[in-house]
Write an enzyme that holds these catalytic residues in place. Structure first.
Site, PDB file in Angstrom:
ATOM      1  N   ARG A 211       0.860  -1.196   0.000  1.00  0.00           N
ATOM      2  CA  ARG A 211       0.000   0.000   0.000  1.00  0.00           C
ATOM      3  C   ARG A 211       0.895   1.244   0.000  1.00  0.00           C
ATOM      4  O   ARG A 211       0.631   2.220  -0.680  1.00  0.00           O
ATOM      5  CB  ARG A 211      -0.953   0.007   1.201  1.00  0.00           C
TER       6      ARG A 211
ATOM      7  N   TYR B   2     -16.473  16.302 -15.890  1.00  0.00           N
ATOM      8  CA  TYR B   2     -16.892  14.899 -15.826  1.00  0.00           C
ATOM      9  C   TYR B   2     -17.898  14.718 -14.684  1.00  0.00           C
ATOM     10  O   TYR B   2     -17.679  15.200 -13.569  1.00  0.00           O
ATOM     11  CB  TYR B   2     -15.655  14.014 -15.628  1.00  0.00           C
TER      12      TYR B   2
ATOM     13  N   ASP C 237      -7.268  18.722 -14.457  1.00  0.00           N
ATOM     14  CA  ASP C 237      -7.560  17.380 -14.949  1.00  0.00           C
ATOM     15  C   ASP C 237      -7.120  17.351 -16.415  1.00  0.00           C
ATOM     16  O   ASP C 237      -7.736  17.993 -17.273  1.00  0.00           O
ATOM     17  CB  ASP C 237      -9.069  17.105 -14.788  1.00  0.00           C
TER      18      ASP C 237
ATOM     19  N   LYS D 266      -7.878   6.301 -19.392  1.00  0.00           N
ATOM     20  CA  LYS D 266      -8.213   6.790 -20.724  1.00  0.00           C
ATOM     21  C   LYS D 266      -6.977   6.742 -21.638  1.00  0.00           C
ATOM     22  O   LYS D 266      -6.488   5.680 -21.923  1.00  0.00           O
ATOM     23  CB  LYS D 266      -8.816   8.196 -20.603  1.00  0.00           C
TER      24      LYS D 266
END
Ligand SMILES: Cc1ncc(COP(=O)(O)O)c(C=O)c1O
Length: 390
Positions: free
Chosen positions: A57, A109, A181, A206
């Site tokens: 982690r 978005y 973004d 993406k």
């Protein structure tokens, strides 16, 4: 000079950095691609005696290789990878405290809107959604409580363009963090940190991944203190990606520049076909000289990308649905940025979480169709659109 941009004495340019940026052959056997270190933990010789990794982690070597690559391609110093784009956004908002205010673009978005409104507002963070094509509009909402400006450009799905440099000057003047973004543009087209942003965010699901086979998010920053705060949140909240997913995105990044070049070429061909089609009313694509912020797009982007939205003549919902149902090469699906062309209906898919009145204020009407133009033969894509629109 930012980290990860040099190899020996060669200062790498962008295309070389997608392949080599922040990378070195694996120390164990010289593997050219980093192994997928599918492990949760690492042997210690004595408590604290380890080789830099304790628990996956906190850090994992395959994730580190990806994080170094991300930092390199965005001209940053520090990269952080997360389990999804939204997990990356979640980490940024956790930098804030109750009472802090965020100014976000109003056209963004749907999932970003949802996490802001439905998750973080409950914790006392205040969000202002503002049209940002004119930086002056942002200035009107700044107060002593404003701690973050959230920019998405080009915006999803209206392809509005926000002037990153102008917003960054405003943010700097008021000592407000600026996050961008960069999912739609990718660092191939636009480098927000060079334009004055503090944080770059990606849905690496993406274009960075590029093959519709992985969900992953990323942040890149230059400032060490900011990076340390984000690394703390990444480890403390734990929304990390696994080693296999890190590997897939790292592999995707190595062809980012070649894919983007073709996405842009095909995007232009499709946009020009649609804009000249008698049955199409509006086409949203920043490459048109008539686009309201075309000049800004020209100055901050290398090309105009492969994302296009359009409305059929008459703005009729049923006509839009018929078109997306008839498409054959374009797949009707959520997401974007893969090698294959996708079509989406934002009002019922990607932006369904935004109330209709809010959605329509920014132009996301029920007849809007969004295309992610892939890298197939452009003639085939146009033929598919022709048969679907007829
Ligand atoms: C512009 C933009 N930002 C953020 C996200 C969220 O990323 P993810 O789906 O990887 O959580 C998306 C997803 O579609 C997006 O298009």
């Amino acid at each position: 000079m930012y980290r990860n941009l040099v190899m020996g004495k060669i200062q790498l340019k962008f295309n070389s950095r997608t392949i080599h940026g922040g990378q070195a052959p694996d120390e164990a056997y010289g593997a050219v691609m980093p192994p997928i270190y599918q492990t949760s933990t690492y042997a210690q010789s004595t408590p604290g005696g380890h080789k830099g990794y304790e628990y996956s982690r906190s850090a994992n070597p395959t994730r580190t290789a990806l994080e170094n690559s991300l930092a390199s391609i965005e001209n940053g110093n520090y990269g952080l990878a997360f389990g999804s784009g939204l997990a990356a956004i979640d980490a940024v908002i956790k930098l804030l405290s109750p009472g802090d205010e965020v100014i976000s673009t109003s056209d963004l978005y749907g999932g970003s809107y949802r996490i802001f409104k439905k998750i973080f507002e409950k914790f006392g963070i205040v969000f202002h959604f503002v049209g940002m094509q004119d930086t002056g509009e942002i200035a009107k909402h700044i107060s002593s409580k404003t701690k973050l400006i959230w920019v998405e450009t080009p915006t999803n799905p209206m392809m509005n363009i926000i002037d990153i440099m102008s917003v960054s000057q405003l943010a700097r003047k008021h000592r407000i963090l600026l996050a961008v973004d960069n999912t739609f543009a990718t660092p191939y087209l636009q480098l927000p940190l060079d334009l004055g942003a503090d944080i770059v965010m990606h849905s690496a699901t993406k274009y960075l991944g590029g093959h519709s086979d992985v969900v992953l998010g990323a942040l890149v920053v230059r400032d060490k203190e900011l990076a340390d705060q984000l690394y703390f949140i990444q480890n403390a909240s734990g929304a990390v990606c696994g080693p296999m997913d890190s590997f897939l995105v790292l592999r995707g990044i190595k062809t980012l520049h070649v894919r983007m070049q073709r996405h842009c070429e095909n995007g232009r061909a499709v946009a020009e076909y649609l804009v000249n089609h008698p049955k199409i009313e509006k086409v949203f694509w920043p490459g048109f000289p008539e686009h309201p912020n075309h000049e800004v797009a020209k100055s901050q982007m290398k090309d105009f990308g492969g994302m296009i939205s359009f409305v059929p003549k008459g703005g009729n919902y049923q006509d839009a649905i018929k078109i997306v149902e008839k498409l054959q090469l374009f797949t009707l699906a959520e997401s974007l940025g893969g090698v294959e062309s996708l079509a989406g209906h934002p009002a019922s898919m990607t932006h369904a979480s935004i109330p209709k009145e809010e959605r329509e204020k920014s132009g996301v009407v029920d007849a809007l169709i969004r295309l992610s133009v892939g890298i197939e033969d452009k003639e085939d894509l146009i033929e598919d659109l022709r048969q679907a629109i007829e």
